[in-house]
Scaffold this motif. Structure first.
Motif, PDB file in Angstrom:
ATOM      1  N   SER A   2       0.866  -1.173   0.000  1.00  0.00           N
ATOM      2  CA  SER A   2       0.000   0.000   0.000  1.00  0.00           C
ATOM      3  C   SER A   2       0.896   1.214   0.000  1.00  0.00           C
ATOM      4  O   SER A   2       2.111   1.116  -0.077  1.00  0.00           O
ATOM      5  CB  SER A   2      -0.924  -0.001   1.230  1.00  0.00           C
ATOM      6  N   SER A   3       0.296   2.388   0.119  1.00  0.00           N
ATOM      7  CA  SER A   3       1.073   3.621   0.075  1.00  0.00           C
ATOM      8  C   SER A   3       1.995   3.753   1.268  1.00  0.00           C
ATOM      9  O   SER A   3       2.908   4.564   1.259  1.00  0.00           O
ATOM     10  CB  SER A   3       0.119   4.823   0.022  1.00  0.00           C
ATOM     11  N   SER A   4       1.779   2.977   2.310  1.00  0.00           N
ATOM     12  CA  SER A   4       2.598   3.105   3.512  1.00  0.00           C
ATOM     13  C   SER A   4       3.553   1.934   3.701  1.00  0.00           C
ATOM     14  O   SER A   4       4.109   1.736   4.745  1.00  0.00           O
ATOM     15  CB  SER A   4       1.703   3.226   4.749  1.00  0.00           C
ATOM     16  N   THR A   5       3.740   1.092   2.664  1.00  0.00           N
ATOM     17  CA  THR A   5       4.651  -0.034   2.802  1.00  0.00           C
ATOM     18  C   THR A   5       5.625  -0.077   1.643  1.00  0.00           C
ATOM     19  O   THR A   5       5.389   0.487   0.589  1.00  0.00           O
ATOM     20  CB  THR A   5       3.874  -1.366   2.843  1.00  0.00           C
ATOM     21  N   MET A   6       6.756  -0.767   1.873  1.00  0.00           N
ATOM     22  CA  MET A   6       7.750  -0.944   0.824  1.00  0.00           C
ATOM     23  C   MET A   6       7.723  -2.393   0.380  1.00  0.00           C
ATOM     24  O   MET A   6       7.654  -3.305   1.193  1.00  0.00           O
ATOM     25  CB  MET A   6       9.141  -0.609   1.358  1.00  0.00           C
ATOM     26  N   THR A   7       7.786  -2.641  -0.940  1.00  0.00           N
ATOM     27  CA  THR A   7       7.734  -3.990  -1.468  1.00  0.00           C
ATOM     28  C   THR A   7       8.926  -4.222  -2.395  1.00  0.00           C
ATOM     29  O   THR A   7       9.206  -3.400  -3.255  1.00  0.00           O
ATOM     30  CB  THR A   7       6.425  -4.212  -2.258  1.00  0.00           C
ATOM     31  N   SER A  16       6.327  -1.079   7.162  1.00  0.00           N
ATOM     32  CA  SER A  16       5.742   0.233   6.920  1.00  0.00           C
ATOM     33  C   SER A  16       6.856   1.259   6.798  1.00  0.00           C
ATOM     34  O   SER A  16       7.754   1.312   7.633  1.00  0.00           O
ATOM     35  CB  SER A  16       4.799   0.603   8.075  1.00  0.00           C
ATOM     36  N   VAL A  17       6.786   2.072   5.770  1.00  0.00           N
ATOM     37  CA  VAL A  17       7.957   2.840   5.350  1.00  0.00           C
ATOM     38  C   VAL A  17       8.457   3.812   6.408  1.00  0.00           C
ATOM     39  O   VAL A  17       9.658   4.051   6.519  1.00  0.00           O
ATOM     40  CB  VAL A  17       7.658   3.563   4.025  1.00  0.00           C
ATOM     41  N   HIS A  18       7.578   4.391   7.222  1.00  0.00           N
ATOM     42  CA  HIS A  18       8.039   5.336   8.242  1.00  0.00           C
ATOM     43  C   HIS A  18       8.781   4.642   9.385  1.00  0.00           C
ATOM     44  O   HIS A  18       9.462   5.309  10.166  1.00  0.00           O
ATOM     45  CB  HIS A  18       6.857   6.129   8.809  1.00  0.00           C
ATOM     46  N   TYR A  19       8.659   3.314   9.478  1.00  0.00           N
ATOM     47  CA  TYR A  19       9.209   2.595  10.627  1.00  0.00           C
ATOM     48  C   TYR A  19      10.195   1.489  10.230  1.00  0.00           C
ATOM     49  O   TYR A  19      10.725   0.814  11.104  1.00  0.00           O
ATOM     50  CB  TYR A  19       8.066   1.974  11.456  1.00  0.00           C
ATOM     51  N   ILE A  20      10.468   1.318   8.923  1.00  0.00           N
ATOM     52  CA  ILE A  20      11.341   0.223   8.513  1.00  0.00           C
ATOM     53  C   ILE A  20      12.799   0.535   8.830  1.00  0.00           C
ATOM     54  O   ILE A  20      13.223   1.689   8.829  1.00  0.00           O
ATOM     55  CB  ILE A  20      11.205  -0.101   7.013  1.00  0.00           C
ATOM     56  N   PRO A  76      10.542  10.344  12.619  1.00  0.00           N
ATOM     57  CA  PRO A  76      11.836  10.982  12.371  1.00  0.00           C
ATOM     58  C   PRO A  76      12.071  11.384  10.928  1.00  0.00           C
ATOM     59  O   PRO A  76      12.791  12.350  10.651  1.00  0.00           O
ATOM     60  CB  PRO A  76      12.847   9.914  12.819  1.00  0.00           C
ATOM     61  N   PHE A  77      11.468  10.654   9.983  1.00  0.00           N
ATOM     62  CA  PHE A  77      11.722  10.947   8.571  1.00  0.00           C
ATOM     63  C   PHE A  77      10.395  11.081   7.822  1.00  0.00           C
ATOM     64  O   PHE A  77       9.517  10.235   7.943  1.00  0.00           O
ATOM     65  CB  PHE A  77      12.552   9.834   7.929  1.00  0.00           C
ATOM     66  N   LYS A  78      10.291  12.152   7.025  1.00  0.00           N
ATOM     67  CA  LYS A  78       9.132  12.373   6.180  1.00  0.00           C
ATOM     68  C   LYS A  78       9.614  12.648   4.761  1.00  0.00           C
ATOM     69  O   LYS A  78      10.750  13.072   4.543  1.00  0.00           O
ATOM     70  CB  LYS A  78       8.293  13.558   6.682  1.00  0.00           C
ATOM     71  N   GLY A  79       8.755  12.424   3.784  1.00  0.00           N
ATOM     72  CA  GLY A  79       9.126  12.662   2.394  1.00  0.00           C
ATOM     73  C   GLY A  79       7.909  12.677   1.495  1.00  0.00           C
ATOM     74  O   GLY A  79       6.793  12.399   1.934  1.00  0.00           O
ATOM     75  N   GLU A  80       8.149  12.964   0.222  1.00  0.00           N
ATOM     76  CA  GLU A  80       7.052  13.062  -0.732  1.00  0.00           C
ATOM     77  C   GLU A  80       6.526  11.686  -1.138  1.00  0.00           C
ATOM     78  O   GLU A  80       5.390  11.554  -1.574  1.00  0.00           O
ATOM     79  CB  GLU A  80       7.506  13.832  -1.972  1.00  0.00           C
ATOM     80  N   ASN A  81       7.375  10.660  -1.066  1.00  0.00           N
ATOM     81  CA  ASN A  81       6.954   9.317  -1.453  1.00  0.00           C
ATOM     82  C   ASN A  81       7.728   8.302  -0.630  1.00  0.00           C
ATOM     83  O   ASN A  81       8.645   8.648   0.119  1.00  0.00           O
ATOM     84  CB  ASN A  81       7.156   9.079  -2.954  1.00  0.00           C
ATOM     85  N   VAL A  82       7.365   7.033  -0.793  1.00  0.00           N
ATOM     86  CA  VAL A  82       7.965   5.981   0.031  1.00  0.00           C
ATOM     87  C   VAL A  82       9.457   5.823  -0.235  1.00  0.00           C
ATOM     88  O   VAL A  82      10.238   5.515   0.671  1.00  0.00           O
ATOM     89  CB  VAL A  82       7.239   4.637  -0.193  1.00  0.00           C
ATOM     90  N   VAL A  83       9.870   6.049  -1.478  1.00  0.00           N
ATOM     91  CA  VAL A  83      11.287   5.884  -1.811  1.00  0.00           C
ATOM     92  C   VAL A  83      12.137   6.937  -1.110  1.00  0.00           C
ATOM     93  O   VAL A  83      13.201   6.643  -0.538  1.00  0.00           O
ATOM     94  CB  VAL A  83      11.497   5.940  -3.338  1.00  0.00           C
TER      95      VAL A  83
END
Length: 575
Positions: free
Chosen positions: A159-164, A172-176, A208-215
C-alpha cells in the motif's frame, strides 16, 4: 459480512478495523462464549497460493507465543474460501490514537510502554519469530495501561505506507529499518530499529523521517540522521535520548538486543523515577545517598592516628551496623505503608466502595482506619467521579492503615468527531468506526447530491463526543422528482393529442397503430392513464386508430342440374 457465522462458530458482530491485507471484526465465539477479534483476508489474496501458505505458516508460528504483552492467537483456518485468523479481543486504543490525541507523551509513559513492547519482542525473538512491522498502529493499549503487541509475523500487503521488493512486503515505510529498505535479510535487530522510531514518535509527536513518497523516506532511513530529540523537546533526559539513538543505529550490529534494551529502559526508569516515588512517600524504603553516608561518617568519626584514611570508618563494624539500622527502618516504614501497621494485630474488613462517589468512598475507607489512593481511568459505563473498582477487593481482611487504591471514572473518553459530509453512508460508517464512534439515526431529504451522500451530521465535525456514542446523519435522496396530472387525449386526433401533451409539460413517447372503425389517427388509448400522475417531461405512449383492411369476395352461382323449380322433397309412399 457483519452478522454472519464463520466456520459455524464465530458470529461476526461489527467491523472494527480495515487494512491493506485484511478486515478485522469483533466476533462472538459461540463455542467458548467469549468475544474475539477475527481477521479475514481480503478476497484479492484468496488465490495467491504463495501468500496463503506464508500467511498460515507465520500465523501458526505466532500462535505458539504466550506472553502478557502479545495478543494471543486462538485459531487459523479457511471457511467458504475466506482465510481467517481468530485472536484475542483487546478493548482500548492503539498507540497511534494516543499519540494523535496527546501529541508528546510523558517520559514515564514512554518508558513504561517501550519496556512492555520490548518484553513482547524478547519473547518473540526467543522463539525465532520477527515481527517485521512494529509501529504504533500495531500496539494496543488497554485501559489499565497494559500493552499488547498485535500482528506478529503477518506479512503486510503493499500500500502507500509499505515498501515492497520482489513481491515481499518488508514493513511500513516510516518505521522500517535500513536493511528492510534495502531489501536485505531481516533480523531481530530490525524490530529494535522500528521500536526506536516508535519511541522517537512518542517523545516528539512526529516520525523521524518524512518525504514526498515511500522511496524518499526509505532513502532517509539509509542516509540521514533524524533531528535531535532534545531540539524538538528539551525536557527529554539524555539517558532516554541515548536509548533511542542506539536503537536507531544504521548498523544492526551496533543496536541493542531486545534483552539489552529492556535492561537499559529499566535503568532509566530507576534513575529518573525511583527517587521521585520515594520523595512522595516519606515512609518508603530508600537508598541513602553517598553524601549523607559521608556526613554520618564524619559526625561519628573519632580522632585517629595520621595514617588512617576516611575509608577505614566506612569499613568498620560500627558503620555497617548504622547502615543496617537505617535500611531496616526504611523497610519497616515501607511495610507499614503497604500493609498497614506492621506491628499491630488490629485488622479491618475492606468495605465495598465500588459505585460510590470519590468523596463518599474516601470517607467510608478512612472511617475504617484505611488510607486511600485515587487513580483515574476512562470508563463510559460508570459516571464521572464514581468508583469503578478497588484494590484490595471488598471483603478482604487487612491490617489497619492499609493503603486501598480506588479507581475513579473520568467518564467516557472524549473523541473529536470526524467530518463525514460528502461521503457515502458506508464510507461515513467506516470513518466513524475507525474513530471509535458509530452511526446513529439516518434521515433522508432531497438534494442535488447523489442519493446516499451524507449532507449533514450531528454532532458536527470537530465536536467532542464520548467514545462509543452515535453520530446522526442526514443523507441525500437525490433530486426531487416533480409530478403532474396526465392529460386525457383519448378520442383526439394524433396532432391535437401531441400538442396537448407537450403543453402540459410531457413528451410524446411511442405511437402505435391499431385497426379500428374510428377515423384514422384517432387516439384509442394512452399510457400512463388519464388523471394519473407522472414525472414532468416523462413520455406518454399513444395507440391510434388505423383504417380496417376490407377483403373482396364473390359468390359462386349454384350449379344448374335440371332440378330447378322442382319440388325436391320426397313424399311418403302410401300403402
Amino acid at each position: 459480512m457483519a452478522k454472519q457465522i464463520l466456520a459455524e462458530r464465530y458470529e461476526l458482530i461489527e467491523r472494527i478495523g480495515d487494512g491493506g491485507m485484511a478486515a478485522v471484526y469483533r466476533a462472538h465465539d459461540q463455542l467458548l462464549d467469549r468475544y474475539v477479534a477475527v481477521k479475514i483476508l481480503h478476497p484479492q489474496f484468496a488465490n495467491d497460493e504463495e501468500f496463503i501458505v506464508r500467511f498460515k505458516k507465520e500465523a501458526q508460528g505466532a500462535a505458539k507465543l504466550s506472553h502478557v504483552n502479545i495478543v494471543n492467537i486462538y485459531d487459523v483456518g479457511e471457511w467458504e474460501g475466506k482465510h481467517f485468523i481468530v485472536m484475542e479481543y483487546v478493548e482500548g486504543e492503539t498507540l497511534k490514537n494516543k499519540i494523535q490525541r496527546e501529541g508528546q507523551l510523558s517520559i514515564r509513559d514512554v518508558l513504561d510502554i517501550s519496556g512492555q513492547i520490548c518484553e513482547a519482542l524478547e519473547h518473540a525473538h526467543s522463539h525465532n519469530l520477527i515481527h517485521c512491522d512494529i509501529k504504533p498502529h500495531n500496539i494496543l493499549l488497554k485501559p489499565n495501561g497494559q500493552v499488547k503487541v498485535a500482528d506478529f509475523g503477518i506479512a503486510r500487503a503493499a500500500s502507500s505506507s509499505t515498501m515492497t521488493y520482489s513481491g515481499n512486503v518488508v514493513g511500513s515505510v516510516h518505521y522500517i529499518s535500513p536493511e528492510q529498505a534495502q531489501g536485505n535479510a531481516i533480523t531481530p535487530k530490525s524490530d529494535i530499529y522500528s521500536l526506536g522510531v516508535v519511541i522517537y514518535e512518542m517523545l516528539t509527536g512526529q516520525v523521524p523521517f518524512k518525504g514526498e513518497n515511500v522511496v524518499s523516506i526509505a532513502l532517509k532511513h539509509l542516509q540521514e540522521m533524524p533531528a535531535p530529540i532534545h531540539e524538538l523537546r528539551p525536557d527529554v533526559p539524555p539517558v532516554v535520548e541515548a536509548i533511542v539513538l542506539k536503537a536507531m543505529e544504521k548498523d544492526p550490529a551496533k543496536r541493542f538486543s531486545s534483552t539489552q534494551m529492556i535492561l537499559d529502559i529499566h535503568k532509566a526508569q530507576k534513575m529518573l523515577f525511583s527517587e521521585d516515588e520515594a520523595a512522595d512517600d516519606p515512609y518508603a524504603t530508600k537508598i541513602l545517598p553517598r553524601g549523607q553516608i559521608n556526613e554520618l561518617a564524619a559526625a561519628e568519626r573519632v580522632p585517629t592516628t595520621a595514617g588512617h584514611s576516611e575509608n577505614s570508618f566506612l569499613k568498620s563494624k560500627k558503620f555497617i551496623a548504622i547502615l543496617i539500622v537505617i535500611l531496616l527502618l526504611g523497610f519497616l516504614t515501607g511495610a507499614f505503608l503497604s500493609f498497614g501497621k506492621f506491628w499491630s494485630n488490629a485488622q479491618v474488613v475492606v468495605p465495598n466502595v465500588v459505585g460510590q462517589s470519590q468523596e463518599a468512598a474516601k470517607n467510608i475507607l478512612t472511617s475504617k482506619n484505611l488510607r486511600v489512593q485515587v487513580t483515574e481511568n476512562y470508563d463510559a459505563d460508570v459516571p464521572e467521579g464514581f468508583v469503578i473498582s478497588q484494590t484490595p477487593a471488598a471483603g478482604e481482611t487487612v491490617k489497619e492503615d492499609r493503603l486501598v487504591t480506588i479507581y475513579v471514572s473520568k467518564g467516557g473518553e472524549k473523541i473529536s468527531v470526524p467530518d463525514v459530509t460528502g461521503l457515502t453512508k458506508e464510507e461515513a460508517a467506516n470513518q466513524l468506526s475507525k474513530a471509535g464512534l458509530k452511526v446513529g439515526d439516518i434521515s433522508e431529504e432531497f438534494s442535488d447530491k447523489p442519493a446516499g451522500t451524507v449532507l449533514r451530521q450531528s454532532p458536527n465535525a470537530g465536536d467532542k463526543l464520548e467514545k462509543g456514542k452515535s453520530v446522526d446523519l442526514i443523507v441525500s435522496k437525490g433530486q426531487e422528482v416533480k409530478k403532474s396530472g396526465v392529460p386525457d387525449v383519448i378520442g383526439d386526433s394524433l396532432g391535437s393529442a401531441k400538442e396537448i401533451i407537450q403543453k402540459m409539460g410531457f413528451s410524446v413517447g411511442s405511437v402505435t397503430e391499431q385497426e379500428s372503425d374510428r377515423p384514422s389517427g384517432t387516439v384509442l388509448s394512452q399510457s400512463p392513464q388519464p388523471a394519473s400522475e407522472a414525472a414532468e417531461k416523462s413520455a406518454i405512449n399513444l395507440v391510434v386508430a388505423k383504417q380496417r383492411t376490407v377483403k373482396n369476395s364473390t359468390k359462386e352461382p349454384e350449379p344448374n342440374n335440371g332440378s330447378a323449380g322442382k319440388d325436391l322433397s320426397v313424399g311418403k309412399k302410401s300403402n
